[in-house]
Design an enzyme around this catalytic site. Structure first.
Site: not given
Ligand SMILES: [Zn+2]
Length: 347
Positions: A73, A156, A167, A169, A171
Site C-alpha cells: 500500500c 499468483n 494486495h 500484485h 512478480q
Molecule cells: Zn495493500
C-alpha cells in the site's frame, strides 16, 4: 505514460508507471533499512540437468512492518511501506527477499494498483493497459542486463496457492538461463519446423481455431483456448494472432485490445465455480522467448492462465504422478472446461 525511476532506502530500484504525463514522484523512502546484500546460488541437478535456485543468504531483517500493515500500500504518515508515495498507478520494485539476485538474475514485484482491496479482474481497461506497459518496459530493461536470459512476468492469486499479501500484485523473474519449460517448447518448435517446414505456435493456434470446441474467446487480435492436452482443471492459453517472440514486439492493435480480452478471461475465471464461491485462485504466466539464443524467432509469446481448483472447495494437488514423474492427471476434459468458460461469459 510517464515512467519515474528512483531508489529505496536500501538501494533497490523503484519504478513508477503513471498514466498522467505531468505527475511528479519525489517522495523519499524514510525507513531505516540496511543495505541489501543478497546472494542466491543456482545449482544444476546432475541427473535432470535443470537448475535450482538456492536462496541461502537472507538479508539482515532489521525492519519488520507489523503483519497487519501491507508493504504494497502507499506510505502515509507513521506507516511507511515499500512505496514512499501517497498514491500510485503501477509501481515496480526490486524484491527485498529475492529468489534470484546478483549474478543469478533479478526478482521484481509489480503492484497493479494502490487500491488494496481490488483484484486484477476489477481493474479498469486503462489500468490493465498500464500494467501491460509496465510488463513490456520491464522486459525491455531486463533484456539489457548481462545476467538475464529470460524474463517471466506472472501473477499468483489466492491464499490457496500461498499468496500471503492480499494486495493485487505480480512478480517478474529475470532468469540467468533458459527455463526448462521454455527449452522444451523451443525444442518442439525446432522439431516441428524440421518435419513440416512450419511454425509450431502458428499451427497450434490454427488447429484450435479449426477444431473450435476448445476456443474460449476470440478477439480481432487475440485468441484464447483451453489447450488440447491441458494439464490443469481449468487452463486457458491466450495468443496474439500475429505471432511475436516477446512483449516488446506486440503491435499497437494487439496492445489496445489486450485489456478487454484479458479482463474478460479473469472475470470468467471468477465465475467458473458459481456464485457464493470465494474468488478462483489462479496463476497467470507470460511465456516469452529468451534473449540471444538460436530459435528465438520461432517462439510464440503467449499467456497461460490456470487454476488449481477443480471443484468448489477442492484443489488439484501435485501428487505422486505429477510431482514424482511429471505426468499430469487432469479430471476435467479440456472441451468441458472450455464449454464452462464460454457459459460464464459476461452479459
Ligand atoms: Zn495493500
Amino acid at each position: 505514460m510517464k515512467k519515474t525511476v528512483t531508489t529505496l532506502a536500501d538501494g533497490r530500484e523503484l519504478i513508477y508507471y503513471d498514466s498522467a504525463d505531468d505527475i511528479v514522484r519525489d517522495a523519499v523512502d524514510l525507513r531505516p533499512l540496511d543495505a541489501v546484500s543478497t546472494s542466491s546460488e543456482v545449482r544444476v541437478d546432475p541427473l535432470l540437468g535443470d537448475s535450482v535456485a538456492i536462496a541461502s543468504h537472507r538479508q539482515g531483517r532489521t525492519y519488520h512492518p507489523p503483519a497487519d500493515e501491507c508493504p504494497l500500500c502507499p506510505s502515509r504518515e507513521g506507516r511507511l511501506s515499500e512505496i514512499p508515495d501517497a498514491h500510485y498507478d503501477v509501481a515496480v520494485f526490486e524484491n527485498r527477499f529475492p529468489s534470484l539476485a546478483g549474478d543469478s538474475g533479478r526478482c521484481e514485484v509489480v503492484c497493479f494498483t494502490s487500491d488494496h482491496d481490488v483484484s486484477f479482474a476489477g481493474l479498469t481497461e486503462a489500468q490493465a493497459a498500464l500494467v501491460l506497459e509496465a510488463w513490456t518496459d520491464r522486459t525491455a530493461e531486463l533484456a539489457e542486463l548481462p545476467q538475464v536470459t529470460q524474463v517471466f512476468c506472472f501473477e499468483n492469486r489466492g491464499a490457496e496457492i500461498g499468496v500471503t499479501l492480499g494486495h493485487p500484485h505480480g512478480q517478474i523473474y529475470g532468469y540467468p538461463f533458459v527455463t526448462p519449460r521454455t527449452e522444451l517448447m523451443m525444442r518442439s518448435a525446432e522439431t516441428h519446423r524440421t518435419e513440416t517446414g512450419r511454425n509450431l505456435f502458428d499451427d497450434v493456434v490454427a488447429r484450435e481455431l479449426a477444431d473450435g470446441d476448445r476456443v474460449v474467446l476470440e478477439g480481432e487480435h487475440w485468441v484464447a483456448f483451453v489447450p488440447y492436452a491441458a494439464h490443469w482443471p481449468y487452463e486457458v492459453h491466450l495468443h496474439p494472432r500475429r505471432r511475436v517472440p516477446d512483449l516488446r514486439e506486440l503491435d499497437d492493435a494487439a496492445r489496445t485490445e489486450f485489456p478487454q480480452i484479458y479482463l474478460e478471461l479473469l472475470r470468467r475465471f471468477d465465475r467458473i465455480f458459481g456464485p457464493g464461491e470465494p474468488p478462483t485462485p489462479y496463476i497467470s504466466a507470460w511465456h516469452q522467448a529468451p534473449f540471444g539464443v538460436p530459435g528465438r524467432e520461432e517462439f510464440g509469446l503467449h499467456l497461460e492462465l490456470f487454476t488449481i481448483r477443480r471443484t468448489p472447495g477442492k484443489l488439484k494437488f501435485l501428487a505422486g504422478s505429477e510431482s514424482g514423474m511429471s505426468v499430469f492427471i487432469n479430471d476435467v476434459p479440456p472441451e468441458a472446461a472450455a464449454q464452462r468458460l464460454r457459459e460464464v461469459a459476461s452479459e
